[in-house]
Scaffold this motif. Structure first.
Motif, PDB file in Angstrom:
ATOM      1  N   GLY A 395      -4.382  -3.518  11.973  1.00 38.01           N
ATOM      2  CA  GLY A 395      -5.252  -2.456  11.486  1.00 38.01           C
ATOM      3  C   GLY A 395      -6.684  -2.532  11.992  1.00 38.01           C
ATOM      4  O   GLY A 395      -7.237  -1.528  12.453  1.00 38.01           O
ATOM      5  N   PRO A 396      -7.321  -3.696  11.963  1.00 41.56           N
ATOM      6  CA  PRO A 396      -8.706  -3.786  12.444  1.00 41.56           C
ATOM      7  C   PRO A 396      -8.866  -3.501  13.932  1.00 41.56           C
ATOM      8  O   PRO A 396      -9.993  -3.282  14.386  1.00 41.56           O
ATOM      9  N   GLN A 397      -7.751  -3.500  14.694  1.00 36.35           N
ATOM     10  CA  GLN A 397      -7.832  -3.229  16.131  1.00 36.35           C
ATOM     11  C   GLN A 397      -7.482  -1.783  16.486  1.00 36.35           C
ATOM     12  O   GLN A 397      -7.378  -1.438  17.658  1.00 36.35           O
ATOM     13  N   LEU A 398      -7.278  -0.927  15.477  1.00 36.13           N
ATOM     14  CA  LEU A 398      -7.000   0.477  15.755  1.00 36.13           C
ATOM     15  C   LEU A 398      -8.187   1.116  16.471  1.00 36.13           C
ATOM     16  O   LEU A 398      -9.323   0.612  16.397  1.00 36.13           O
ATOM     17  N   PRO A 399      -7.957   2.246  17.173  1.00 33.29           N
ATOM     18  CA  PRO A 399      -9.031   2.852  17.978  1.00 33.29           C
ATOM     19  C   PRO A 399     -10.268   3.259  17.206  1.00 33.29           C
ATOM     20  O   PRO A 399     -11.335   3.435  17.789  1.00 33.29           O
ATOM     21  N   THR A 400     -10.152   3.450  15.894  1.00 28.35           N
ATOM     22  CA  THR A 400     -11.311   3.759  15.070  1.00 28.35           C
ATOM     23  C   THR A 400     -11.509   2.645  14.038  1.00 28.35           C
ATOM     24  O   THR A 400     -10.540   1.983  13.658  1.00 28.35           O
ATOM     25  N   PRO A 401     -12.732   2.441  13.571  1.00 32.24           N
ATOM     26  CA  PRO A 401     -13.000   1.342  12.631  1.00 32.24           C
ATOM     27  C   PRO A 401     -12.611   1.668  11.198  1.00 32.24           C
ATOM     28  O   PRO A 401     -13.303   1.295  10.248  1.00 32.24           O
ATOM     29  N   ILE A 402     -11.504   2.345  11.022  1.00 28.77           N
ATOM     30  CA  ILE A 402     -11.100   2.819   9.711  1.00 28.77           C
ATOM     31  C   ILE A 402     -10.835   1.686   8.733  1.00 28.77           C
ATOM     32  O   ILE A 402     -11.074   1.816   7.534  1.00 28.77           O
ATOM     33  N   PHE A 403     -10.375   0.518   9.236  1.00 30.79           N
ATOM     34  CA  PHE A 403     -10.006  -0.553   8.320  1.00 30.79           C
ATOM     35  C   PHE A 403     -11.214  -1.227   7.680  1.00 30.79           C
ATOM     36  O   PHE A 403     -11.063  -2.023   6.760  1.00 30.79           O
ATOM     37  N   SER A 404     -12.410  -0.884   8.125  1.00 27.52           N
ATOM     38  CA  SER A 404     -13.592  -1.395   7.441  1.00 27.52           C
ATOM     39  C   SER A 404     -13.676  -0.834   6.029  1.00 27.52           C
ATOM     40  O   SER A 404     -14.323  -1.423   5.157  1.00 27.52           O
ATOM     41  N   ALA A 405     -13.006   0.314   5.780  1.00 25.18           N
ATOM     42  CA  ALA A 405     -13.073   0.959   4.469  1.00 25.18           C
ATOM     43  C   ALA A 405     -11.826   0.727   3.625  1.00 25.18           C
ATOM     44  O   ALA A 405     -11.753   1.223   2.506  1.00 25.18           O
ATOM     45  N   VAL A 406     -10.843  -0.033   4.142  1.00 21.98           N
ATOM     46  CA  VAL A 406      -9.621  -0.285   3.384  1.00 21.98           C
ATOM     47  C   VAL A 406      -9.896  -1.302   2.282  1.00 21.98           C
ATOM     48  O   VAL A 406     -10.412  -2.394   2.540  1.00 21.98           O
ATOM     49  N   GLU A 407      -9.563  -0.944   1.047  1.00 18.49           N
ATOM     50  CA  GLU A 407      -9.790  -1.850  -0.077  1.00 18.49           C
ATOM     51  C   GLU A 407      -8.581  -2.737  -0.350  1.00 18.49           C
ATOM     52  O   GLU A 407      -8.734  -3.901  -0.713  1.00 18.49           O
ATOM     53  N   ASP A 408      -7.383  -2.195  -0.196  1.00 13.88           N
ATOM     54  CA  ASP A 408      -6.210  -3.056  -0.355  1.00 13.88           C
ATOM     55  C   ASP A 408      -4.979  -2.389   0.244  1.00 13.88           C
ATOM     56  O   ASP A 408      -4.951  -1.168   0.480  1.00 13.88           O
ATOM     57  N   ILE A 409      -3.978  -3.213   0.528  1.00 15.73           N
ATOM     58  CA  ILE A 409      -2.673  -2.771   1.023  1.00 15.73           C
ATOM     59  C   ILE A 409      -1.626  -3.349   0.080  1.00 15.73           C
ATOM     60  O   ILE A 409      -1.582  -4.570  -0.123  1.00 15.73           O
ATOM     61  N   THR A 410      -0.810  -2.497  -0.526  1.00 11.59           N
ATOM     62  CA  THR A 410       0.199  -2.961  -1.475  1.00 11.59           C
ATOM     63  C   THR A 410       1.565  -2.433  -1.064  1.00 11.59           C
ATOM     64  O   THR A 410       1.679  -1.392  -0.393  1.00 11.59           O
ATOM     65  N   SER A 411       2.604  -3.145  -1.462  1.00 13.37           N
ATOM     66  CA  SER A 411       3.966  -2.705  -1.169  1.00 13.37           C
ATOM     67  C   SER A 411       4.809  -2.845  -2.428  1.00 13.37           C
ATOM     68  O   SER A 411       4.536  -3.691  -3.298  1.00 13.37           O
ATOM     69  N   GLY A 412       5.813  -1.985  -2.545  1.00 16.65           N
ATOM     70  CA  GLY A 412       6.690  -2.009  -3.715  1.00 16.65           C
ATOM     71  C   GLY A 412       7.870  -1.098  -3.484  1.00 16.65           C
ATOM     72  O   GLY A 412       8.182  -0.705  -2.347  1.00 16.65           O
ATOM     73  N   ASP A 413       8.535  -0.728  -4.572  1.00 17.02           N
ATOM     74  CA  ASP A 413       9.720   0.121  -4.466  1.00 17.02           C
ATOM     75  C   ASP A 413       9.396   1.502  -3.911  1.00 17.02           C
ATOM     76  O   ASP A 413      10.268   2.176  -3.357  1.00 17.02           O
TER      77      ASP A 413
END
Length: 461
Positions: A395-413
């Motif tokens: 994510g941090p290497q995507l073409p735009t710096p969007i992951f600077s604003a990501v607060e969390d990534i969660t997974s579930g059902d």
């Protein structure tokens, strides 16, 4: 162009800037010809029975504030689709304002209906972009240029109208006027037609003239002459201009102060020399970097052009409207769910086919199934474990710096969810002597104008 030397223009701008600073310090506003206050012009589109009754709204002009001082040329610069023409037409009552104020002397033009506005039109002129369509082909030049005189009762007979038109044509460089009075627009060149359009705009001796891309449709060889004419007429007649253009070069030559408009909002405005020599908003810098320079030594300069195209005004980006294209965007700029989808699609245009197929399968095989909100993206059909690991790693290497604003990534059902932090729309703040709407100079919130913190603190936090 020789109408005014660079040093003369700089001296004029510095004098105006000094006068404005003095007026501001003393609270005087007597030199303000036009005051624009939180002006909005919206257009409803679609809707009706077939669309379920819902209407989308184009915010062509969205909460714009600035003022124009007596005797100055205020420039309004931006890409096509930024709302420049709509703003100019709203000021002149050709488009109805949705809200806000347009203060002209003791009147609020935004509150007037057509009947109330009409007597004021003689004081407010407009130079249209395309002279070929601005002139009625069925009217002779004396009829077309002189028509406003008859409408406003300035002349009452043909002889007086003809004399005033002849005088204005000669002021506008069409001499001797007798050669032009009784011919039709189709008999004129493009430059001559635009001089007639200028003559018609000035025939009622207006105090303020809105010039909407007045040289955009002209050949390069005659643009300079028309701009010089506008400056000469300003000096002779004491005019005040709102000059609308996408051409920063002509803006620098003409304008005392300048405003940069993007998707219906001003992002920076102030004295022209300050804006051009030390731009404080990334969009202004991008526009200036795109201007061709006749200097071989600067051939390899870093242009830092904005990514992609100007977004759809029906659905402008959240937060700072420039953030999806901005080379300096960071955490609070307004990153949202659709930015992540755009970044993934951008990445997939750069990788090989096998990588693309593997990553598309990982996210669920079809981005149309992804649930996209302002503050969250949910991948319901993703390989949860693989995608979670991949997002954290790549994510941090995507073409735009969007992951600077990501607060969390969660997974579930229900799949994998990526949640973004708040991204307030930036308010105007004073930076280096001009007004700028950008979080890089301190986090502000549009509407309340609240100052939240300095950008270094936000970056560290």
């Amino acid at each position: 162009m020789t109408a005014r030397s660079d040093s003369g223009r700089a001296n004029d701008a510095n004098s105006i800037h000094a006068a404005q600073a003095s007026a501001s310090a003393s609270g005087r506003t007597d030199d303000v010809v036009l005051g624009i206050d939180h002006l909005c012009t919206y257009f409803a589109t679609g809707g009706g029975v077939l669309a379920g009754g819902e209407q989308a709204v184009v915010r062509a002009v969205d909460d714009v504030s600035f003022d124009i001082r007596s005797g100055e040329i205020f420039g309004l610069v931006g890409e096509s689709g930024s709302g420049k023409t709509t703003l100019g037409r709203t000021i002149l009552g050709l488009v109805k304002a949705t809200s806000g104020h347009i203060r002209w002397k003791d009147r609020d033009l935004a509150l007037l209906d057509e009947k109330q506005f009409r007597p004021l039109r003689r004081h407010l002129g407009m130079i249209f972009q395309d002279p070929a369509s601005a002139l009625n082909p069925a009217m002779t030049i004396v009829q077309g240029v002189g028509h406003p005189l008859r409408i406003h009762g300035i002349t009452s007979n043909r002889r007086d109208t003809r004399a005033k038109v002849a005088e204005m044509l000669e002021r506008c460089g069409l001499a001797p006027a007798d050669r032009y009075l009784d011919i039709y627009p189709d008999d004129l060149s493009g430059g001559q037609k635009q001089r007639c359009v200028i003559a018609r705009a000035l025939i009622t001796e207006p105090e303020l003239v809105v010039a909407d891309e007045p040289v955009a449709s002209l050949d390069m060889s005659i643009r300079a002459k028309v701009l010089e004419l506008m400056l000469d007429l300003q000096d002779q007649l004491g005019l005040t201009y709102l000059y609308i253009t996408h051409d920063l070069a002509s803006g620098r030559f003409l304008c005392d102060r300048i405003g940069i408009l993007y998707l219906g909002q001003l992002v920076e405005w102030g004295v022209s020399e300050q804006v051009y020599d030390a731009p404080q908003h990334p969009y202004t810098r991008s526009l200036l970097h795109a201007v061709p320079l006749p200097d071989p030594s600067r051939r390899g300069r870093d242009k830092r052009l904005p990514r992609g195209e100007i977004p759809d005004a029906l659905a402008p980006p959240a937060g700072c409207r420039f953030h999806p294209r901005c080379p300096e965007a960071f955490e609070p700029c307004g990153w949202e769910g659709r930015d992540l989808i755009d970044a993934l699609e951008d990445r997939w245009t750069r990788v090989d086919e096998k990588t693309f197929e593997r990553e598309l399968e990982m996210v669920g095989g079809d981005l149309d199934d992804v649930d996209v909100d302002r503050d969250r993206v949910r991948f319901p059909s993703a390989d949860a474990e693989r995608l979670t690991v991949w997002l954290r790693e790549h994510g941090p290497q995507l073409p735009t710096p969007i992951f600077s604003a990501v607060e969390d990534i969660t997974s579930g059902d229900d799949g994998v969810s990526v949640r973004f932090g708040p991204g307030p729309e930036p308010a105007m703040q004073t930076v280096a002597g001009r007004r700028v709407a950008c979080h890089l100079h301190g986090l502000t919130v549009r509407g309340g104008g609240m100052h939240v913190g300095d950008p270094d603190e936000v970056r560290r936090g």
